[in-house]
Design a protein around this motif. Structure first.
Motif, mmCIF file in Angstrom:
data_model
loop_
_atom_site.group_PDB
_atom_site.id
_atom_site.type_symbol
_atom_site.label_atom_id
_atom_site.label_comp_id
_atom_site.label_asym_id
_atom_site.label_seq_id
_atom_site.Cartn_x
_atom_site.Cartn_y
_atom_site.Cartn_z
ATOM 1 N N LEU A 169 78.936 20.612 41.463
ATOM 2 C CA LEU A 169 79.485 21.940 41.752
ATOM 3 C C LEU A 169 80.969 21.984 41.426
ATOM 4 N N LYS A 420 81.133 29.174 39.635
ATOM 5 C CA LYS A 420 80.118 30.223 39.660
ATOM 6 C C LYS A 420 78.988 29.921 38.691
ATOM 7 N N VAL A 423 76.629 27.105 40.455
ATOM 8 C CA VAL A 423 76.285 27.146 41.881
ATOM 9 C C VAL A 423 74.780 27.248 42.101
#
Length: 575
Positions: A169, A420, A423
Motif C-alpha cells: 500500500l 489510491k 488500495v
C-alpha cells in the motif's frame, strides 16, 4: 445476464452459508495427530532447544509418546476438544524428540470456504466480494460469529498483515505514484521503445528476460517486473492477459530453479526425516534442494511456455491467450470488453507538473537501488530485505523529484495517487491472507493429505503429491503455506514407500517427490484467484484478475501434465 448471474451467486452463497451453520452446530471435527520433526540440540548450559523462524526456542518438558493425551489412539476415543493441542514427546526406541500436535478437520467440508471464494470469483468476477464470502463461510464454520473481532482484527493485526500493508500500500503504491507524477515510467518506456522494443514480441521478450533476471521470486518478482514493463508493453500494444501471464509464470517458477534466494533456507526446515542421512543437517537439506532442481519439470515447462508466447508462438497458449493476442493486434484493445482491472487508471497516466522535465534515469536509478538492496541484503543477511529495497527506491525517487524542482505538495499528490491506485488490491491481499488462515485452521490441507496419501504404489506417488499440493495451494492461495503442510507429511510418506517397496535408488525417488511438492505448490499458487502473486500480477500489469486466471490456467495445466508424465517416467525407470 448480469442480474441472472447475480441472483445465482446470491442463492449459491446462501446455500453454502446454511451448510456452514449446519457444520458448526451439528458436525464434530475429526482430530488428527501430527508429528513435527525439528533439529534439536543442546546448548552450552545443557538446555534442549530447537530453531524455528530463525529463533532458538527452549523445550521445557518432554513426555513418552505412549503417555501423551494427543496421540492418535486417544484422539480416536474422544469426541471433545483435547485439553492440550501440542506436546513434545519421545518417539520410538531411539528416543527421537518430536513435537506432537492435535489438529482437526471437517472432512471434505474443510474445503468449503476456499471453494466458495473461488466459485464466486468465477461467477461474479469480483474478487473482493468473493473473498469476503469465503471468509464469512469459514468464520461461521468455526463458530466465530463476531467476524470483525474474532476474524479480521486477529488476522489483520499480525506482523505479516502489517508487512503486506506497508509494502504494497505505502511503498509500492507510493513508488508507482511517484513514477507517474514525474513521468519517469513513460520516459523509460519511450527510451526502450526507441532503442530496443520495436513491437509486441520484443516487449514480451524484455518482460521474459527481466523475469529471469529478477529471480527472487513470488511477490517481489511480480511487482518488480510488472511495474517495470507495464509502460513499455502498453506502448508496444501487448494485451494485459499476455503481460500478466509472462510476469506471473516467470516469478515463482524461476525462483524455484534459480534458487539463489530465500527459498532453500525456508524449505529445508521442513525436510528433516529421522534416520535419513542425506537430510540430517541444514547443509545436507539445502544441498538436497539444489540436487533436486533438475527434476523441477513444471517450472521448466512454465518458463518455456512464456518464452514461446513471447516469441509469438501461441500453439501451446490456449484459446483465451490466443484471443487476447488477436484482439490486441486487430483492434489495439489491451483489455477484454468487460474487463475490470483492479489497479487505478491514474497510475498508468502521467500527471507531470508543467515545466518538469522527465528523464528515464528517474526510473532506472530507483530501480537499481531496489535491486541492489534486495540482492545485497540477501548475501549479507541470508534473505532479501524487500521493505528496505522498496523504501530505498521510493526515497531516492522523492529525493530526485525534489532536487529537480518539484514542490512538496506535488510530491504528496503523486504519493497519494499511488496509494489510491493500489488500495483495492491491498484489501484483496488482506482478504486472501485471512481466508488462507481460515482454510488452514479448518484443516483443509490435512484432510487432502490424509485422503490422497494412503496405500499407493511408488510410481503413483509423485503425481499424487503433485495433485495434492496443486489442490492445497489453489484452495489456500499460497505456495509457501502449502510447503509447511505438504513437506512434513509427504516426504516421510515417500521415504516409507521407498523403504517398504525396496526401491533401488531411494534418493532419486525422494528428489522427484520433493520436486513434485515444490512444483505442484507453485502451480496451485499461480492459478489461484486468491493468491497474492496472481493478484499482484494482475494489479501491476493492469489486467482483470479473472481474465488473468482463466488465460493462465490453460498453459499452466499443459505444463503440469507434461511434468506429471516425466515425473512418473523418471521414478519408473530410475528409482
Amino acid at each position: 445476464m448480469f442480474k441472472r448471474i447475480q441472483n445465482t451467486s446470491l442463492i449459491f452463497f446462501i446455500c453454502c452459508l446454511l451448510c456452514a451453520f449446519y457444520i458448526n452446530f451439528n458436525l464434530s471435527p475429526e482430530w488428527v495427530e501430527n508429528q513435527h520433526q525439528y533439529q534439536t540440540y543442546k546448548t552450552a548450559d545443557g538446555r534442549l532447544v530447537y530453531k524455528a523462524a530463525d529463533q532458538q526456542i527452549s523445550i521445557e518438558s518432554i513426555v513418552d509418546y505412549q503417555t501423551s493425551p494427543i496421540r492418535q489412539a486417544v484422539l480416536d476415543s474422544q469426541q471433545d476438544k483435547p485439553l492440550i493441542l501440542e506436546q513434545w514427546v519421545y518417539l520410538g526406541s531411539e528416543g527421537e524428540v518430536v513435537l506432537l500436535k492435535a489438529d482437526f478437520h471437517f472432512g471434505i467440508w474443510s474445503l468449503l470456504p476456499a471453494f466458495v471464494a473461488i466459485a464466486l470469483c468465477l461467477l461474479t468476477r469480483e474478487p473482493l466480494v468473493s473473498l469476503l464470502g469465503g471468509i464469512i463461510i469459514g468464520a461461521v464454520m468455526l463458530g466465530r460469529f463476531d467476524i470483525t473481532h474474532q476474524v479480521f482484527i486477529p488476522n489483520i493485526g499480525t506482523s505479516n498483515a502489517a508487512s503486506i500493508l506497508i509494502l504494497y500500500l505505502w511503498l509500492l503504491g507510493g513508488l508507482m505514484g511517484m513514477w507517474a507524477k514525474t513521468g519517469a515510467a513513460q520516459a523509460f518506456a519511450d527510451y526502450m521503445t526507441l532503442h530496443y522494443v520495436k513491437g509486441p514480441r520484443s516487449a514480451k521478450l524484455v518482460t521474459w528476460l527481466l523475469g529471469i533476471i529478477f529471480f527472487q521470486g513470488g511477490t517481489m518478482s511480480t511487482v518488480l517486473v510488472g511495474t517495470t514493463v507495464k509502460p513499455i508493453a502498453d506502448k508496444a500494444g501487448v494485451s494485459h492477459e499476455e503481460l500478466s501471464y509472462v510476469v506471473d509464470s516467470t516469478a515463482s517458477p524461476v525462483a524455484s530453479i534459480i534458487a539463489f534466494n530465500a527459498w532453500p533456507a525456508y524449505v529445508q526446515a521442513f525436510l528433516f526425516i529421522p534416520g535419513v542421512a542425506f537430510l540430517a543437517t541444514e547443509q545436507d537439506r539445502i544441498a538436497f534442494f539444489f540436487s533436486s532442481l533438475p527434476f523441477s519439470f513444471y517450472a521448466i515447462f512454465a518458463i518455456l511456455g512464456t518464452l514461446l508466447l513471447s516469441l509469438n508462438i501461441t500453439i501451446f497458449s490456449g484459446k483465451p491467450l490466443q484471443k487476447a493476442v488477436l484482439r490486441a493486434q486487430s483492434t489495439g484493445q489491451l483489455d477484454a470488453p468487460n474487463a475490470m482491472p483492479i489497479s487505478a487508471k491514474e497510475l498508468h497516466h502521467n500527471q507531470v507538473p508543467e515545466g518538469y522535465q522527465a528523464h528515464m534515469l528517474e526510473f532506472i536509478l530507483p530501480l537499481l537501488s531496489l535491486i541492489l538492496v534486495a540482492i545485497g541484503s540477501f548475501f549479507v543477511m541470508g534473505s532479501p530485505q524487500i521493505h528496505w529495497a522498496f523504501s530505498s527506491a521510493l526515497g531516492l525517487s522523492i529525493f530526485i523529484a525534489v532536487f529537480k524542482g518539484m514542490t512538496l505538495k506535488q510530491v504528496i499528490d503523486g504519493f497519494g495517487n499511488g496509494l489510491k491506485g493500489v488500495v483495492v488490491a491491498s484489501v484483496i491481499l488482506m482478504f486472501a491472507l485471512t481466508i488462507g488462515v481460515l482454510s488452514k485452521q479448518l484443516g483443509g490441507g490435512i484432510y487432502l493429505v490424509a485422503t490422497l496419501g494412503e496405500q499407493i504404489p511408488f510410481w503413483c506417488l509423485p503425481v499424487i503429491l503433485q495433485l495434492m499440493t496443486m489442490l492445497i495451494a489453489f484452495s489456500t492461495g499460497t505456495s509457501w503455506g502449502t510447503y509447511a503442510i505438504a513437506f512434513p507429511l509427504g516426504l516421510p510418506l515417500a521415504w516409507s514407500i521407498a523403504q517398504t517397496q525396496g526401491l533401488a535408488n531411494p534418493e532419486i525417488f525422494m528428489m522427484v517427490c520433493f520436486a513434485t511438492i515444490l512444483n505442484g505448490s507453485v502451480y496451485g499458487d499461480q492459478c489461484s484467484p486468491i493468491s497474492d502473486t496472481t493478484i499482484l500480477s494482475s494489479m501491476t500489469t493492469g489486467c482483470d484478475l479473472m481474465d488473468h486466471v482463466k488465460s493462465q490456467i490453460i498453459p499452466a495445466t499443459f505444463a503440469a501434465i507434461l511434468a506429471a508424465i516425466l515425473w512418473t517416467s523418471t521414478v519408473w525407470i530410475f528409482a
